[in-house]
Design a protein around this motif. Structure first.
Motif, PDB file in Angstrom:
ATOM      1  N   ARG A   1      34.382  13.361  55.416  1.00  0.00           N
ATOM      2  CA  ARG A   1      35.674  13.774  55.973  1.00  0.00           C
ATOM      3  C   ARG A   1      35.656  13.796  57.498  1.00  0.00           C
ATOM      4  NH1 ARG A   1      36.313  19.062  51.981  1.00  0.00           N
ATOM      5  NH2 ARG A   1      36.691  17.903  50.049  1.00  0.00           N
ATOM      6  N   MET A   2      34.542  13.364  58.094  1.00  0.00           N
ATOM      7  CA  MET A   2      34.369  13.390  59.554  1.00  0.00           C
ATOM      8  C   MET A   2      34.547  14.802  60.090  1.00  0.00           C
ATOM      9  SD  MET A   2      36.089   9.853  60.920  1.00  0.00           S
ATOM     10  CE  MET A   2      35.615   8.252  60.248  1.00  0.00           C
ATOM     11  N   GLN A   3      33.868  15.764  59.482  1.00  0.00           N
ATOM     12  CA  GLN A   3      33.974  17.163  59.869  1.00  0.00           C
ATOM     13  C   GLN A   3      32.602  17.732  60.214  1.00  0.00           C
ATOM     14  OE1 GLN A   3      35.748  18.872  56.360  1.00  0.00           O
ATOM     15  NE2 GLN A   3      37.832  18.343  56.961  1.00  0.00           N
ATOM     16  N   TRP A   4      32.623  18.806  61.017  1.00  0.00           N
ATOM     17  CA  TRP A   4      31.422  19.598  61.272  1.00  0.00           C
ATOM     18  C   TRP A   4      31.870  21.056  61.338  1.00  0.00           C
ATOM     19  CZ3 TRP A   4      27.195  18.552  65.561  1.00  0.00           C
ATOM     20  CH2 TRP A   4      26.002  19.216  65.188  1.00  0.00           C
ATOM     21  N   PRO A   5      31.727  21.811  60.219  1.00  0.00           N
ATOM     22  CA  PRO A   5      32.172  23.210  60.205  1.00  0.00           C
ATOM     23  C   PRO A   5      31.453  24.037  61.264  1.00  0.00           C
ATOM     24  CG  PRO A   5      31.735  22.429  57.973  1.00  0.00           C
ATOM     25  CD  PRO A   5      31.221  21.371  58.905  1.00  0.00           C
ATOM     26  N   LEU A   6      32.178  24.923  61.915  1.00  0.00           N
ATOM     27  CA  LEU A   6      31.577  25.763  62.956  1.00  0.00           C
ATOM     28  C   LEU A   6      30.393  26.560  62.420  1.00  0.00           C
ATOM     29  CD1 LEU A   6      34.742  27.150  64.797  1.00  0.00           C
ATOM     30  CD2 LEU A   6      33.119  25.447  65.637  1.00  0.00           C
ATOM     31  N   GLY A   7      30.453  26.971  61.157  1.00  0.00           N
ATOM     32  CA  GLY A   7      29.360  27.741  60.578  1.00  0.00           C
ATOM     33  C   GLY A   7      28.076  26.960  60.422  1.00  0.00           C
ATOM     34  N   GLU A   8      28.141  25.615  60.525  1.00  0.00           N
ATOM     35  CA  GLU A   8      26.946  24.775  60.409  1.00  0.00           C
ATOM     36  C   GLU A   8      26.363  24.396  61.770  1.00  0.00           C
ATOM     37  OE1 GLU A   8      25.230  23.850  57.832  1.00  0.00           O
ATOM     38  OE2 GLU A   8      26.522  24.531  56.204  1.00  0.00           O
ATOM     39  N   LEU A   9      27.047  24.764  62.845  1.00  0.00           N
ATOM     40  CA  LEU A   9      26.526  24.424  64.173  1.00  0.00           C
ATOM     41  C   LEU A   9      25.257  25.215  64.466  1.00  0.00           C
ATOM     42  CD1 LEU A   9      29.735  24.410  66.429  1.00  0.00           C
ATOM     43  CD2 LEU A   9      28.578  22.454  65.411  1.00  0.00           C
ATOM     44  N   PRO A  10      24.270  24.596  65.108  1.00  0.00           N
ATOM     45  CA  PRO A  10      23.144  25.381  65.624  1.00  0.00           C
ATOM     46  C   PRO A  10      23.655  26.382  66.661  1.00  0.00           C
ATOM     47  CG  PRO A  10      22.694  23.022  65.726  1.00  0.00           C
ATOM     48  CD  PRO A  10      24.149  23.172  65.402  1.00  0.00           C
ATOM     49  N   GLN A  11      22.863  27.413  66.923  1.00  0.00           N
ATOM     50  CA  GLN A  11      23.333  28.502  67.779  1.00  0.00           C
ATOM     51  C   GLN A  11      23.685  28.029  69.183  1.00  0.00           C
ATOM     52  OE1 GLN A  11      20.823  31.911  67.503  1.00  0.00           O
ATOM     53  NE2 GLN A  11      22.484  33.281  68.079  1.00  0.00           N
ATOM     54  N   ASP A  12      22.898  27.098  69.732  1.00  0.00           N
ATOM     55  CA  ASP A  12      23.187  26.634  71.092  1.00  0.00           C
ATOM     56  C   ASP A  12      24.501  25.845  71.148  1.00  0.00           C
ATOM     57  OD1 ASP A  12      22.007  24.634  69.553  1.00  0.00           O
ATOM     58  OD2 ASP A  12      21.070  23.646  71.262  1.00  0.00           O
ATOM     59  N   LEU A  13      24.799  25.107  70.087  1.00  0.00           N
ATOM     60  CA  LEU A  13      26.061  24.359  70.074  1.00  0.00           C
ATOM     61  C   LEU A  13      27.248  25.273  69.816  1.00  0.00           C
ATOM     62  CD1 LEU A  13      25.238  21.030  68.226  1.00  0.00           C
ATOM     63  CD2 LEU A  13      25.106  21.570  70.656  1.00  0.00           C
ATOM     64  N   LEU A  14      27.047  26.307  68.997  1.00  0.00           N
ATOM     65  CA  LEU A  14      28.122  27.276  68.794  1.00  0.00           C
ATOM     66  C   LEU A  14      28.460  27.957  70.120  1.00  0.00           C
ATOM     67  CD1 LEU A  14      30.003  28.752  66.752  1.00  0.00           C
ATOM     68  CD2 LEU A  14      28.253  30.535  66.671  1.00  0.00           C
ATOM     69  N   ARG A  15      27.435  28.243  70.911  1.00  0.00           N
ATOM     70  CA  ARG A  15      27.648  28.871  72.211  1.00  0.00           C
ATOM     71  C   ARG A  15      28.505  27.954  73.102  1.00  0.00           C
ATOM     72  NH1 ARG A  15      22.680  29.200  73.513  1.00  0.00           N
ATOM     73  NH2 ARG A  15      22.321  31.097  72.310  1.00  0.00           N
ATOM     74  N   ILE A  16      28.226  26.662  73.059  1.00  0.00           N
ATOM     75  CA  ILE A  16      29.024  25.711  73.839  1.00  0.00           C
ATOM     76  C   ILE A  16      30.460  25.679  73.334  1.00  0.00           C
ATOM     77  CG2 ILE A  16      29.348  23.259  74.368  1.00  0.00           C
ATOM     78  CD1 ILE A  16      26.282  22.976  74.289  1.00  0.00           C
ATOM     79  N   ALA A  17      30.614  25.625  72.004  1.00  0.00           N
ATOM     80  CA  ALA A  17      31.957  25.568  71.427  1.00  0.00           C
ATOM     81  C   ALA A  17      32.765  26.808  71.783  1.00  0.00           C
ATOM     82  CB  ALA A  17      31.860  25.413  69.906  1.00  0.00           C
ATOM     83  N   LEU A  18      32.132  27.971  71.682  1.00  0.00           N
ATOM     84  CA  LEU A  18      32.841  29.201  72.011  1.00  0.00           C
ATOM     85  C   LEU A  18      33.138  29.279  73.507  1.00  0.00           C
ATOM     86  CD1 LEU A  18      30.979  31.789  69.741  1.00  0.00           C
ATOM     87  CD2 LEU A  18      33.167  30.638  69.332  1.00  0.00           C
ATOM     88  N   GLY A  19      32.266  28.696  74.298  1.00  0.00           N
ATOM     89  CA  GLY A  19      32.510  28.677  75.737  1.00  0.00           C
ATOM     90  C   GLY A  19      33.768  27.912  76.094  1.00  0.00           C
ATOM     91  N   THR A  20      34.121  26.917  75.268  1.00  0.00           N
ATOM     92  CA  THR A  20      35.340  26.170  75.549  1.00  0.00           C
ATOM     93  C   THR A  20      36.587  27.029  75.321  1.00  0.00           C
ATOM     94  OG1 THR A  20      35.535  25.273  73.300  1.00  0.00           O
ATOM     95  CG2 THR A  20      34.233  24.010  74.882  1.00  0.00           C
TER      96      THR A  20
END
Length: 317
Positions: free
Chosen positions: A160-179
Motif C-alpha cells: 500500500r506504499m505505507q509506513w505506519p508511525l508506530g513502526e518507525l525507529p525511535q530516531d525517525l519518529l523524533r524527526i517526524a514529530l519534529g516536523t
C-alpha cells in the motif's frame, strides 16, 4: 582445503575499482534521491523504488496531518488538511536521514520481491525464521513469531506504499514529530498547541521495542551464530539486511544499498570482513549479481585485511 592463492595485481585492481565505484555511488545517492522524489515529472524516470519512497513519505505526512487535526478536537476518521499533508511531505523530503531510511525500506521491499521471484524465498517466512520458531530453547520461538507477524505487516504496508508511525525507529519518529513543530512555527499559537498535543498522543502509542526493525535486531542477536543470517536465501531479505547492517556497524539503509550493482566489491569485502570464507562470499554475492566475477583469491584476505581495505576507501565495515 588448500589456502587460496594471494591476490594478483588484477584482483587488487578489481577491488580498488569496485570500492571507488561504491564510494562515488554513495556520494551521489542522497542528492539524486532528493531530486527524483521532489521533482514533478517522476514518470520520466520510470523507477518503482522512487514511487515507493514518495508513497511512504506521503503516508507519513498524512498520518502527521491527521494527528494534528485530531489534536484540534476533530473526530477519528476526519480528513486532514491537504496543505498540511503537502507541507509535512516537503519537510520530510528535506531531511536527508529520513529520506535515506525510507529509501532503505523501499529497497528492502524490492529486494524481497526479487528474492521471491528469482529464488523462491518467502518474504515473510524465510527458512531461518522458521527454524527459530521450531527451537525448543528460551525465548527464540516467541521472538521469531513476533518477527513473522511484524514482517507480514511490513509486506502489507509496502503493498500500500505505507509506513505506519508506530513502526518507525525511535530516531525517525523524533524527526517526524519534529516536523509537527517545524510547521506549527509558521502558524498561530493554537496550531503550536495542537502540535504539542499531537506529539504527546503519538508518543503514548509508540513502543520502540515492538517495532519490526527492533524485533529483527533482537532475533539476529539471539541466533547461536549471527553470521548464518548473512545467507540471503536462508535468512530472507529482512534478517539478511539486519545482519549485514550489524556486520558493517552501519545504518540498515546503507546495508540495503550493498545489493546494488555498483556495490558488488564492497558487498564482497563486507561479507569477508564478517568472517565468511571466500567461496561463501562468492555464493552470497551471486544471489544478487550472478554475473559478478568476484576474484577467487578474495579468500586470501583475512577478515581484518578486508575491513582495512573498506576503511581505507572510506567505506568501513
Amino acid at each position: 582445503m588448500p589456502d587460496p592463492a594471494p591476490l594478483s595485481p588484477d584482483d587488487d585492481a578489481w577491488l580498488a575499482a569496485g570500492l571507488a565505484q561504491a564510494s562515488a555511488a554513495l556520494d551521489s545517492t542522497a542528492p539524486i534521491l532528493r531530486h527524483l522524489v521532489l521533482q514533478e515529472e517522476r514518470d520520466v524516470f520510470g523507477d518503482a523504488v522512487i514511487a515507493q519512497v514518495r508513497g511512504m513519505i506521503d503516508d507519513v505526512a498524512r498520518q502527521l496531518a491527521v494527528a494534528l487535526v485530531q489534536a484540534g478536537g476533530a473526530a477519528e476518521g476526519a480528513e486532514p488538511d491537504l496543505a498540511d499533508v503537502a507541507g509535512f511531505a516537503d519537510l520530510l523530503c528535506a531531511n536527508a536521514a529520513f529520506l535515506a531510511a525510507v529509501h532503505g525500506q523501499a529497497l528492502e521491499w524490492h529486494l524481497a520481491q526479487r528474492l521471491e521471484q528469482a529464488h523462491g524465498v518467502d518474504m515473510v517466512l524465510a527458512p531461518l525464521i522458521e527454524a527459530a520458531m521450531a527451537r525448543q530453547d528460551g525465548a527464540a520461538p516467541a521472538l521469531a513469531m513476533a518477527v513473522l507477524v511484524a514482517q507480514a505487516r511490513f509486506c502489507q504496508a509496502q503493498r500500500r506504499m505505507q509506513w505506519p508511525l508506530g513502526e518507525l525507529p525511535q530516531d525517525l519518529l523524533r524527526i517526524a514529530l519534529g516536523t509537527l513543530h517545524a510547521r506549527a512555527r509558521h502558524d498561530d499559537a493554537e496550531m503550536q498547541s495542537r502540535a504539542i498535543i499531537a506529539e504527546r498522543s503519538l508518543r503514548l502509542r509508540f513502543d520502540a521495542e515492538r517495532g519490526r526493525l527492533a524485533l529483527l535486531r533482537r532475533l539476529v542477536d539471539a541466533l547461536p551464530d549471527p553470521a548464518v543470517a548473512l545467507d540471503p536465501l536462508q535468512a530472507g531479505p529482512a534478517l539478511f539486511l539486519t545482519a549485514l547492517a550489524r556486520a558493517m556497524g552501519a545504518p540498515r539503509e546503507d546495508a540495503a544499498l550493498l545489493t546494488a550493482p555498483s556495490h558488488v566489491a564492497r558487498l564482497a569485502l563486507v561479507l569477508r570482513a564478517a568472517g565468511l570464507e571466500g567461496d561463501m562470499v562468492r555464493q552470497h554475492v551471486g544471489v544478487f549479481h550472478p554475473e559478478a566475477l568476484v576474484p577467487a583469491a578474495l579468500g586470501a584476505l583475512s577478515p581484518h585485511e578486508a575491513a582495512q581495505r573498506l576503511a581505507s576507501a572510506g567505506l568501513g565495515a
